[in-house]
Design a protein around this motif. Structure first.
Motif, PDB file in Angstrom:
ATOM      1  N   ASN A   1     -25.832 -25.798 -44.439  1.00 54.38           N
ATOM      2  CA  ASN A   1     -24.841 -24.674 -45.482  1.00 54.38           C
ATOM      3  C   ASN A   1     -24.381 -23.268 -44.451  1.00 54.38           C
ATOM      4  O   ASN A   1     -26.351 -22.999 -44.090  1.00 54.38           O
ATOM      5  CB  ASN A   1     -26.867 -23.601 -46.469  1.00 54.38           C
ATOM      6  N   LEU A   2     -23.672 -23.267 -44.448  1.00 51.59           N
ATOM      7  CA  LEU A   2     -23.405 -22.064 -43.871  1.00 51.59           C
ATOM      8  C   LEU A   2     -23.041 -20.769 -44.255  1.00 51.59           C
ATOM      9  O   LEU A   2     -21.942 -20.939 -45.378  1.00 51.59           O
ATOM     10  CB  LEU A   2     -21.969 -22.710 -42.691  1.00 51.59           C
ATOM     11  N   MET A   3     -23.566 -20.179 -43.459  1.00 49.76           N
ATOM     12  CA  MET A   3     -23.448 -18.656 -43.904  1.00 49.76           C
ATOM     13  C   MET A   3     -22.385 -17.652 -43.414  1.00 49.76           C
ATOM     14  O   MET A   3     -22.575 -16.928 -43.224  1.00 49.76           O
ATOM     15  CB  MET A   3     -25.007 -18.013 -44.348  1.00 49.76           C
ATOM     16  N   HIS A   4     -22.248 -18.040 -42.644  1.00 48.71           N
ATOM     17  CA  HIS A   4     -20.823 -17.846 -41.095  1.00 48.71           C
ATOM     18  C   HIS A   4     -20.222 -18.802 -40.677  1.00 48.71           C
ATOM     19  O   HIS A   4     -20.143 -19.662 -41.018  1.00 48.71           O
ATOM     20  CB  HIS A   4     -21.695 -17.151 -39.449  1.00 48.71           C
ATOM     21  N   GLU A   5     -19.032 -18.243 -40.715  1.00 47.80           N
ATOM     22  CA  GLU A   5     -17.833 -18.270 -40.693  1.00 47.80           C
ATOM     23  C   GLU A   5     -17.729 -19.844 -39.437  1.00 47.80           C
ATOM     24  O   GLU A   5     -18.557 -18.756 -38.318  1.00 47.80           O
ATOM     25  CB  GLU A   5     -16.402 -17.847 -40.635  1.00 47.80           C
ATOM     26  N   THR A   6     -17.046 -20.745 -39.133  1.00 41.63           N
ATOM     27  CA  THR A   6     -16.598 -21.978 -38.266  1.00 41.63           C
ATOM     28  C   THR A   6     -15.784 -21.250 -37.078  1.00 41.63           C
ATOM     29  O   THR A   6     -14.781 -21.501 -38.169  1.00 41.63           O
ATOM     30  CB  THR A   6     -17.619 -22.922 -38.308  1.00 41.63           C
ATOM     31  N   THR A   7     -15.624 -21.582 -36.014  1.00 43.92           N
ATOM     32  CA  THR A   7     -14.594 -22.121 -35.541  1.00 43.92           C
ATOM     33  C   THR A   7     -14.120 -23.232 -35.761  1.00 43.92           C
ATOM     34  O   THR A   7     -12.805 -23.334 -34.760  1.00 43.92           O
ATOM     35  CB  THR A   7     -14.840 -21.067 -34.318  1.00 43.92           C
ATOM     36  N   ASP A   8     -14.156 -23.567 -36.230  1.00 47.53           N
ATOM     37  CA  ASP A   8     -14.285 -25.448 -35.887  1.00 47.53           C
ATOM     38  C   ASP A   8     -13.218 -25.649 -36.415  1.00 47.53           C
ATOM     39  O   ASP A   8     -13.565 -25.386 -38.468  1.00 47.53           O
ATOM     40  CB  ASP A   8     -15.632 -26.328 -36.272  1.00 47.53           C
ATOM     41  N   LYS A   9     -12.143 -25.947 -36.047  1.00 48.15           N
ATOM     42  CA  LYS A   9     -10.737 -26.241 -36.953  1.00 48.15           C
ATOM     43  C   LYS A   9     -11.313 -27.125 -38.423  1.00 48.15           C
ATOM     44  O   LYS A   9     -10.357 -27.196 -38.981  1.00 48.15           O
ATOM     45  CB  LYS A   9      -9.899 -26.120 -36.595  1.00 48.15           C
ATOM     46  N   ASN A  10     -12.520 -28.355 -37.808  1.00 45.99           N
ATOM     47  CA  ASN A  10     -11.965 -29.481 -38.087  1.00 45.99           C
ATOM     48  C   ASN A  10     -12.682 -29.140 -39.716  1.00 45.99           C
ATOM     49  O   ASN A  10     -12.540 -29.430 -40.188  1.00 45.99           O
ATOM     50  CB  ASN A  10     -12.762 -30.945 -38.043  1.00 45.99           C
ATOM     51  N   LEU A  11     -13.687 -27.799 -39.882  1.00 45.07           N
ATOM     52  CA  LEU A  11     -13.976 -27.220 -41.080  1.00 45.07           C
ATOM     53  C   LEU A  11     -13.374 -25.680 -42.153  1.00 45.07           C
ATOM     54  O   LEU A  11     -13.564 -25.640 -42.732  1.00 45.07           O
ATOM     55  CB  LEU A  11     -15.717 -27.077 -40.632  1.00 45.07           C
ATOM     56  N   SER A  12     -12.298 -25.791 -41.181  1.00 50.14           N
ATOM     57  CA  SER A  12     -11.044 -25.591 -42.231  1.00 50.14           C
ATOM     58  C   SER A  12      -9.905 -25.645 -41.637  1.00 50.14           C
ATOM     59  O   SER A  12      -9.525 -24.709 -41.812  1.00 50.14           O
ATOM     60  CB  SER A  12     -11.615 -23.654 -41.640  1.00 50.14           C
ATOM     61  N   PRO A  13      -9.977 -26.459 -42.385  1.00 49.14           N
ATOM     62  CA  PRO A  13      -8.785 -27.571 -42.297  1.00 49.14           C
ATOM     63  C   PRO A  13      -7.254 -26.884 -42.815  1.00 49.14           C
ATOM     64  O   PRO A  13      -6.262 -27.050 -42.739  1.00 49.14           O
ATOM     65  CB  PRO A  13      -8.935 -29.114 -42.805  1.00 49.14           C
ATOM     66  N   ASP A  14      -7.827 -25.671 -43.978  1.00 48.67           N
ATOM     67  CA  ASP A  14      -6.644 -25.429 -45.258  1.00 48.67           C
ATOM     68  C   ASP A  14      -6.896 -23.685 -45.640  1.00 48.67           C
ATOM     69  O   ASP A  14      -6.830 -23.213 -45.895  1.00 48.67           O
ATOM     70  CB  ASP A  14      -6.529 -25.641 -46.332  1.00 48.67           C
ATOM     71  N   GLY A  15      -7.596 -23.758 -44.606  1.00 54.02           N
ATOM     72  CA  GLY A  15      -8.277 -21.706 -44.328  1.00 54.02           C
ATOM     73  C   GLY A  15      -9.488 -21.549 -43.954  1.00 54.02           C
ATOM     74  O   GLY A  15     -10.316 -22.625 -44.366  1.00 54.02           O
ATOM     75  N   GLN A  16     -10.158 -20.230 -44.115  1.00 55.07           N
ATOM     76  CA  GLN A  16     -11.780 -20.433 -43.982  1.00 55.07           C
ATOM     77  C   GLN A  16     -11.241 -19.011 -45.200  1.00 55.07           C
ATOM     78  O   GLN A  16     -11.424 -17.819 -44.854  1.00 55.07           O
ATOM     79  CB  GLN A  16     -11.562 -19.101 -42.990  1.00 55.07           C
TER      80      GLN A  16
END
Length: 104
Positions: free
Chosen positions: A37-52
């Motif tokens: 459960n992530l409540m802060h945006e990650t800088t890991d591009k793998n976890l935002s493949p189509d945007g944040q």
């Protein structure tokens, strides 16, 4: 199963409410999934493949790869789910379980 959300996001809170109230989701979440459960945006591009954007729910396989074959209903936000999409999310959770069991 990785869930990205923010506390001050009305869409996240609406999804969280129906997610928490759904017995089938809760049973699968407790018995069949490791949930992050992530409540802060990650800088890991793998976890935002189509945007944040939030809310975002992604299924990750044992090799730590985002399952691009398990997405939500929206072509402009592949991993978002809205409260009315709970039946679709349940089907995707079942699909993830079937795929992982088949691959093991």
């Amino acid at each position: 199963m990785v869930i990205h959300h923010l506390e001050d996001c009305q869409y996240c809170q609406a999804l969280k409410k129906v997610f928490a109230e759904n017995e089938e989701i809760q049973e699968m979440a407790q018995n069949n999934f490791i949930m992050l459960n992530l409540m802060h945006e990650t800088t890991d591009k793998n976890l935002s493949p189509d945007g944040q954007y939030v809310p975002r729910i992604m299924f990750i396989d044992p090799s730590l790869t985002v399952r691009a074959d398990i997405t939500g209903r929206y072509s402009n936000r592949l991993y978002t789910y809205e409260p009315q999409d709970i039946p679709f999310l349940i089907e995707n959770m079942k699909k993830a379980l079937r795929l992982i069991q088949t691959e093991l």
